[in-house]
Scaffold this active site. Structure first.
Site, PDB file in Angstrom:
ATOM      1  N   LYS A  80      77.313  28.153  54.690  1.00  0.00           N
ATOM      2  CA  LYS A  80      77.105  27.199  56.193  1.00  0.00           C
ATOM      3  C   LYS A  80      75.573  26.960  56.285  1.00  0.00           C
ATOM      4  CE  LYS A  80      77.975  28.477  61.066  1.00  0.00           C
ATOM      5  NZ  LYS A  80      78.208  29.563  61.978  1.00  0.00           N
ATOM      6  N   SER A 155      81.764  28.187  65.350  1.00  0.00           N
ATOM      7  CA  SER A 155      81.019  27.105  64.917  1.00  0.00           C
ATOM      8  C   SER A 155      81.165  27.014  63.320  1.00  0.00           C
ATOM      9  CB  SER A 155      79.711  27.394  65.161  1.00  0.00           C
ATOM     10  OG  SER A 155      79.091  28.489  64.335  1.00  0.00           O
ATOM     11  N   SER A 179      81.864  33.095  65.387  1.00  0.00           N
ATOM     12  CA  SER A 179      81.935  31.767  64.497  1.00  0.00           C
ATOM     13  C   SER A 179      82.449  32.025  63.295  1.00  0.00           C
ATOM     14  CB  SER A 179      80.585  31.252  64.513  1.00  0.00           C
ATOM     15  OG  SER A 179      80.449  30.608  65.831  1.00  0.00           O
TER      16      SER A 179
HETATM   17  N1  GLN Z   1      81.620  29.904  70.245  1.00  0.00           N
HETATM   18  C1  GLN Z   1      80.783  30.773  70.283  1.00  0.00           C
HETATM   19  C2  GLN Z   1      79.411  29.971  70.935  1.00  0.00           C
HETATM   20  O1  GLN Z   1      79.801  28.805  71.278  1.00  0.00           O
HETATM   21  C3  GLN Z   1      80.426  31.572  69.201  1.00  0.00           C
HETATM   22  C4  GLN Z   1      79.086  30.733  68.482  1.00  0.00           C
HETATM   23  C5  GLN Z   1      78.577  31.695  67.221  1.00  0.00           C
HETATM   24  O2  GLN Z   1      79.418  32.953  67.044  1.00  0.00           O
HETATM   25  N2  GLN Z   1      77.746  31.163  66.340  1.00  0.00           N
HETATM   26  O3  GLN Z   1      78.412  30.537  71.394  1.00  0.00           O
END
Ligand code: GLN
Length: 502
Positions: A80, A155, A179
């Protein structure tokens, strides 16, 4: 060699180790496919064949000299774009970092290199890991290999779509509120958020430092366990790194048995608000466990009701502070406004042009929540809720070994469906957020296809802090229960990406 792309990482490692195939051949197979199909899934922001093949060659040479650096020696991996890499640009999905070349490797990247895993490229993500769909990436959304009109989760949708689309046998993600687990659930992959501090955050572009964790995205539970074993361990460069090893996850997977297992189902996360097909899959998993003599206990976690609200105060508060460093002075983009370019005007113009709307929304929210007049009412209250969630979990784990919930409320939604509705987007993480607030491990394992749309669904296993091995044990048991239905892994049922059109 095209069948190589359909093998699990453990199988590939075995083939490489026994010299039936070289790391260069495996890496080339995934690279050829990625170059050919990345325009369909947009999993990668950056691919680097030269570096990947050079690393594969080194892995083959080591093997020829009788050296095996890890159980995943020679197996290529996607990373990532939130982890810094000195041989590839790192953007965290943001325009503000476009073209930035870090001067060092994140500890996890160092570990991957030392373990003999060639890095294929850097995967797409929502900007600074804020989001659930990759639609907040400044470079455009990734697409779900099960249906290219749908999101691959976020994400880390670049990593999940790379694994599910067979553009990489393994991937690394980051999980601040879900994420890794959420993208895994909606693409039929396995995703783990380890215990907070189990994997080093050194060289990880911070979103919310008290919640961030790095972990694996894979086809199988064994692959995730093998990868977690490679990347975890104490790191003196990360002050929150756990001092002791949590043991071998691969061993936990290989020795998994049902003996004495007690599983909790969280009252607040078992029925209301979940898509019918997702609930049906969850009930199916519970029935299968019951049929194997597992004791199922309902547990009450009343404060989970406030977890999303608490998270969306704590995360923006920490993010607003972490993102202050993108000031146009130290690295990344610099915009010179017309007229007198004072430092304040340059910073403002750069942040205005460099950050997307979701990032700005959270910086404003976080700055407000931390402002002196509102600190107690917002940030203070959220931290109290965080403690209550930890207490609810402690009470639950006094009764059971692990908790089970559906990972995501729905299967993958359509691109564009929620992008203009931040609140709807935030609710995707309703089941994953409590683990981050409590620092405990969570694994999402596929549990079939939802009846109404034929898209993948996932079940989440939560275990007490530092008992990652227990979570892997149950993940392996659940995966085994489904092997009769779809073979070694669910992704093998996904449509042929080559035949799909965007
Ligand atoms: N969807 C969550 C957010 O927008 C999770 C983000 C993440 O785990 N990086 O914060």
């Amino acid at each position: 060699m095209s069948d190589l792309i359909h093998k699990s990482a453990a199988e590939l490692a075995q083939l490489i180790n026994s010299k039936q195939v070289s790391s260069v051949e495996v890496t080339s197979a995934f690279f050829d496919r990625s170059e050919k199909l990345n325009h369909k899934t947009f999993s990668y922001l950056h691919l680097n064949r030269e570096n990947a093949l050079a690393a594969a060659k080194l892995a083959d040479q080591a093997l020829a000299a009788g050296k095996v650096h890890s159980p995943l020696h020679g197996v290529p991996i996607a990373v990532k774009d939130v982890l810094v890499t000195k041989d590839a640009p790192t953007t965290a999905g943001s325009k503000i970092l476009e073209g930035w070349m870090p001067q060092y490797d994140a500890t996890v990247v160092v570990k991957l290199r030392e373990a003999g895993l060639p890095i294929l490229g850097k995967t797409n993500m929502d900007e600074f890991a804020m989001g659930s769909s990759t639609e907040y990436s400044a470079y455009g959304p990734s697409r779900n290999p099960w249906d290219l009109q749908r999101i691959p989760g976020g994400s880390g949708g670049g990593s999940s779509s790379a694994v599910a689309g067979r553009l990489a046998p393994l991937a690394i993600g980051s999980d601040t509120g879900g994420s890794i687990r959420y993208p895994a659930a909606v693409t039929g992959s396995v995703g783990t958020k380890p215990t907070y501090g189990a994997v080093s955050r050194y060289g990880v572009i911070a979103l919310a430092s008290s919640l961030d964790q790095i972990g694996p995205v894979t086809n199988t539970v064994l692959d995730a366990a093998l990868l977690q074993d490679v990347i975890s361990g104490h790191d003196a460069k990360d002050s929150t790194s756990l001092p002791n090893s949590l043991g071998s996850m691969a061993e936990a997977v290989r020795n998994a048995d049902f003996k004495g297992l007690r599983v909790g189902v969280v009252k607040q996360l078992s029925s209301d608000g979940f898509q019918a097909g997702v609930s049906e899959r969850f009930q199916d998993t519970i029935s299968k466990l019951t049929a194997n003599g597992v004791e199922i206990v309902e547990v009450d976690c009343p404060s989970f009701e406030y977890s999303v609200a608490a998270y969306y105060l704590i995360l923006p508060a920490e993010a607003s502070s972490n993102l202050a460093k993108y000031d146009s002075v130290r690295f990344g983009m610099r915009i010179l406004p017309e007229g007198n370019p004072t430092i304040e005007r340059v910073m403002a113009a750069t942040r205005e042009a460099g950050f997307g709307p979701e990032v700005k929304r959270r910086i404003i929210l976080g700055t407000y929540a931390l402002s002196s007049g509102y600190y107690d009412a917002y940030y203070g209250s959220a931290q109290k809720v965080r403690t209550l969630i930890q207490q609810d979990l402690a009470k639950a784990f006094a009764k059971v070994d692990v908790l089970l919930t559906p990972t995501a409320p729905t299967t993958a939604f359509k691109i564009g469906e929620k992008v203009n509705d931040p609140l709807a987007m935030y609710l995707n993480d309703i089941a994953t957020i409590p683990a981050n607030l409590a620092g405990i491990p969570g694994i999402s394992v596929p549990n079939g296809l939802a009846k109404e749309d034929g898209l993948p669904s996932g079940v989440q296993i939560l275990a007490p802090a530092m008992q990652d091995a227990q979570a892997y044990r149950v993940a392996a048991l659940i995966e085994n229960l489904y092997k009769a239905e779809w073979g070694d892994y669910l992704i093998s049922q996904a449509p042929d990406l080559e035949a799909l059109n965007v």
